[in-house]
Design a protein around this motif. Structure first.
Motif, short mmCIF file in Angstrom:
data_model
loop_
_atom_site.label_atom_id
_atom_site.label_comp_id
_atom_site.label_asym_id
_atom_site.label_seq_id
_atom_site.Cartn_x
_atom_site.Cartn_y
_atom_site.Cartn_z
N ALA A 165 0.84 -1.21 0.00
CA ALA A 165 0.00 0.00 0.00
C ALA A 165 0.86 1.25 0.00
CB ALA A 165 -0.92 -0.03 1.22
N ALA A 166 1.96 1.20 0.75
CA ALA A 166 2.87 2.36 0.78
C ALA A 166 3.52 2.57 -0.57
CB ALA A 166 3.93 2.15 1.86
N VAL A 167 3.88 1.48 -1.28
CA VAL A 167 4.45 1.60 -2.62
C VAL A 167 3.43 2.21 -3.58
CG1 VAL A 167 5.29 0.32 -4.62
CG2 VAL A 167 6.13 -0.22 -2.32
N ASP A 168 2.18 1.74 -3.46
CA ASP A 168 1.11 2.28 -4.31
C ASP A 168 0.94 3.79 -4.06
OD1 ASP A 168 0.70 -0.19 -5.44
OD2 ASP A 168 -0.98 -0.73 -4.12
N ALA A 170 3.27 5.77 -2.98
CA ALA A 170 4.46 6.45 -3.54
C ALA A 170 4.35 6.58 -5.04
CB ALA A 170 5.71 5.65 -3.16
N LEU A 171 3.86 5.52 -5.72
CA LEU A 171 3.68 5.58 -7.17
C LEU A 171 2.66 6.65 -7.55
CD1 LEU A 171 3.73 1.77 -8.10
CD2 LEU A 171 5.44 3.50 -8.75
N ALA A 172 1.58 6.69 -6.78
CA ALA A 172 0.56 7.70 -7.07
C ALA A 172 1.12 9.11 -6.87
CB ALA A 172 -0.66 7.48 -6.17
N LEU A 173 1.89 9.27 -5.82
CA LEU A 173 2.49 10.58 -5.54
C LEU A 173 3.51 10.93 -6.61
CD1 LEU A 173 2.70 12.99 -3.61
CD2 LEU A 173 4.42 11.68 -2.32
N LEU A 174 4.28 9.90 -7.02
CA LEU A 174 5.31 10.17 -8.02
C LEU A 174 4.71 10.55 -9.37
CD1 LEU A 174 8.39 10.16 -8.37
CD2 LEU A 174 8.23 7.75 -9.07
N SER A 175 3.57 9.95 -9.68
CA SER A 175 2.93 10.25 -10.98
C SER A 175 2.41 11.69 -11.05
CB SER A 175 1.77 9.27 -11.24
OG SER A 175 0.75 9.48 -10.27
N SER A 176 2.26 12.28 -9.88
CA SER A 176 1.75 13.67 -9.86
C SER A 176 2.87 14.70 -9.89
CB SER A 176 0.89 13.90 -8.60
OG SER A 176 1.69 13.79 -7.43
N LEU A 177 4.13 14.18 -9.91
CA LEU A 177 5.26 15.11 -9.88
C LEU A 177 5.66 15.50 -11.31
CD1 LEU A 177 7.46 13.45 -7.08
CD2 LEU A 177 5.94 15.42 -6.89
N THR A 178 4.93 16.45 -11.90
CA THR A 178 5.31 16.94 -13.23
C THR A 178 6.25 18.14 -13.10
OG1 THR A 178 3.31 18.30 -13.23
CG2 THR A 178 3.20 16.14 -14.32
N ASN A 179 5.91 19.03 -12.22
CA ASN A 179 6.77 20.17 -11.92
C ASN A 179 6.76 20.30 -10.39
OD1 ASN A 179 8.38 22.42 -12.15
ND2 ASN A 179 6.71 23.80 -12.75
N PRO A 180 7.46 19.37 -9.73
CA PRO A 180 7.29 19.24 -8.27
C PRO A 180 7.85 20.42 -7.51
CG PRO A 180 9.14 17.89 -9.02
CD PRO A 180 8.50 18.46 -10.26
N SER A 181 7.10 20.67 -6.41
CA SER A 181 7.58 21.67 -5.46
C SER A 181 8.47 20.96 -4.44
CB SER A 181 6.40 22.36 -4.77
OG SER A 181 5.70 21.40 -3.98
N PHE A 188 7.35 12.78 -1.04
CA PHE A 188 7.71 11.53 -1.71
C PHE A 188 8.84 10.83 -0.96
CE2 PHE A 188 10.35 9.23 -4.81
CZ PHE A 188 9.44 8.25 -5.19
N GLN A 189 9.81 11.60 -0.52
CA GLN A 189 10.91 11.00 0.24
C GLN A 189 10.41 10.37 1.54
OE1 GLN A 189 13.53 14.36 0.61
NE2 GLN A 189 14.60 13.96 -1.36
N ASN A 190 9.47 11.04 2.19
CA ASN A 190 8.88 10.48 3.42
C ASN A 190 8.10 9.19 3.11
OD1 ASN A 190 9.92 12.48 5.05
ND2 ASN A 190 8.12 13.80 4.85
N LEU A 234 10.15 1.15 -8.31
CA LEU A 234 9.05 0.93 -7.34
C LEU A 234 8.14 -0.20 -7.79
CD1 LEU A 234 8.10 4.60 -6.37
CD2 LEU A 234 9.10 2.82 -4.89
N ASN A 235 7.85 -0.27 -9.10
CA ASN A 235 7.01 -1.37 -9.60
C ASN A 235 7.69 -2.73 -9.40
OD1 ASN A 235 4.66 0.01 -10.48
ND2 ASN A 235 5.71 0.72 -12.32
N GLU A 236 9.01 -2.71 -9.69
CA GLU A 236 9.75 -3.96 -9.47
C GLU A 236 9.72 -4.35 -7.98
OE1 GLU A 236 14.28 -5.77 -10.11
OE2 GLU A 236 13.76 -3.78 -10.85
N PHE A 237 9.88 -3.32 -7.17
CA PHE A 237 9.83 -3.57 -5.72
C PHE A 237 8.46 -4.09 -5.30
CE2 PHE A 237 9.23 -1.96 -1.35
CZ PHE A 237 10.21 -2.70 -0.72
N ARG A 238 7.44 -3.49 -5.87
CA ARG A 238 6.08 -3.93 -5.54
C ARG A 238 5.87 -5.37 -5.96
NH1 ARG A 238 0.90 -4.59 -7.05
NH2 ARG A 238 -0.73 -3.62 -5.73
N ASN A 239 6.34 -5.69 -7.18
CA ASN A 239 6.20 -7.08 -7.65
C ASN A 239 6.95 -8.05 -6.74
OD1 ASN A 239 4.66 -6.26 -9.86
ND2 ASN A 239 6.43 -6.03 -11.21
#
Length: 357
Positions: A165-168, A170-181, A188-190, A234-239
């Motif tokens: 769930a935490a990986v999911d 992180a993936l969701a958060l990472l997908s939203s990083l187009t021009n991250p603040s 994401f690091q947390n 992350l996907n590899e890690f999730r798998n």
């Protein structure tokens, strides 16, 4: 001629004097007993009545015959009783000997066969019961160990599910990083650190998540290529997490199957032990019954032996008393027979008219 006649007269006179002295002695002897006095009274009365002498002789002779018959009968009866006594003594002594043999043989069978057999069976039952106790101990230990292993499995799967769930996240958060603040990068690091907290340090996936954290900590996520590498990682890690869950689930299923099979083996072993106990108990029950039977038989034969001894003692005492009675009667009959014969000699004498009692 005169001399011969004188000698004859002297002889007759001497003989008469001797007969008179003998008659006096016999009369004196007869007076010494009640029976003899009675006979003398009879002779005196008969003499006073003037009855025929032959009648008195016949009566005394008949009395003598009766006494002789009674004496013969007494001898015959006592001989019969003696034969019976000897037969009884032999029988009692044989019965005593047989009882002693039975008691000794029975006790020997108990001591050397049945008592050791019972002890062996009791020891065998104790040994099997110890095996049963060990079996149940193994059973309980196996159940406790399996419960602990299952709890560990559930805890590990729960951790892995949380990590998934935490990986999911992180993936969701990472997908939203187009021009991250800077704040989004920090979040994401947390998120990666959260994943790390879900993975035990001893897990083989721990180095992978540490590498991701190191990589993410040095990025500002402006390079989409780096972001793609992190997503792939992350996907590899999730798998890997999912594969681990599946592997542990399969291992848990196998462990549970092995556990149930082991419990079935223990139950079958326990049931076999119980069947063995039941078989030994049947033998033990039969042995105890045989011991009771032989003990009862031994006690009865011992009681018989004592009874035979008592009966033998009673028979010996009774025979001794009867022997005394026989001896006294025989002496009495013999004495009365002698007195009767003396009385007969008195009656058969030339003159008994002067007899006085």
């Amino acid at each position: 001629m005169k001399t011969v006649l004188l000698i004859a007269l002297i002889t007759i006179a001497f003989t008469a004097r001797v007969q008179q002295k003998n008659m006096a002695k016999i009369t004196t002897d007869l007076k010494k007993s009640t029976y003899g006095n009675a006979l003398l009274h009879l002779v005196e009365l008969h003499s006073m009545a003037g009855g025929p002498v032959q009648e008195l002789i016949d009566a005394i002779e008949e009395l003598i015959n009766d006494l002789e018959e009674e004496l013969d009968e007494l001898e015959f009866n006592f001989q019969q009783r003696t034969n019976e006594h000897n037969s009884l003594v032999i029988g009692y002594e044989q019965d005593i000997q047989d009882a002693v043999i039975d008691v000794n043989n029975t006790q020997d069978t108990l001591d050397n066969l049945l008592f050791p057999r019972r002890e062996q069976l009791q020891v065998r039952i104790e040994q099997i019961q110890e095996n049963q106790e060990a079996n149940r101990k193994n059973y309980d230990e196996a159940v406790l160990t399996r419960e602990q292993e299952h709890e560990d499995f559930e805890f590990q799967v729960a951790e892995l599910n949380d990590a998934t769930a935490a990986v999911d996240d992180a993936l969701a958060l990472l997908s939203s990083l187009t021009n991250p603040s800077l704040l989004q990068i920090k979040r994401f690091q947390n998120s990666l650190k959260n994943i790390e907290s879900k993975i035990k340090s001893r897990s083989k996936m721990a180095p992978m998540i540490k590498a991701l954290i190191t990589l993410a900590s040095n990025q500002n996520f402006s390079d989409q290529g780096i972001i793609g590498q992190i997503v792939d990682a992350l996907n590899e890690f999730r798998n890997a997490i999912v594969d681990s869950i599946n592997a542990q689930t399969a291992a848990e299923a196998d462990a549970q199957a092995d556990h149930e099979e082991y419990l079935e083996q223990l139950d079958a072993e326990y049931a076999e032990f119980q069947r063995q106990i039941n078989r030994v108990n049947v033998d033990l029950t039969a042995t105890n019954e045989k011991i009771d039977q032989l003990s009862e038989f031994r006690d009865q034969r011992e009681a018989d032996r004592k009874q035979y001894i008592a009966e033998l003692e009673l028979e010996n005492n009774t025979y001794a008393e009867e022997t005394d009675i026989y001896t006294n009667l025989k002496n009495e009959f013999t004495r009365e027979l002698g007195i009767s014969e003396q009385a007969l000699s008195v009656v058969q004498s030339a003159d008994f008219t002067n007899i006085q009692v």
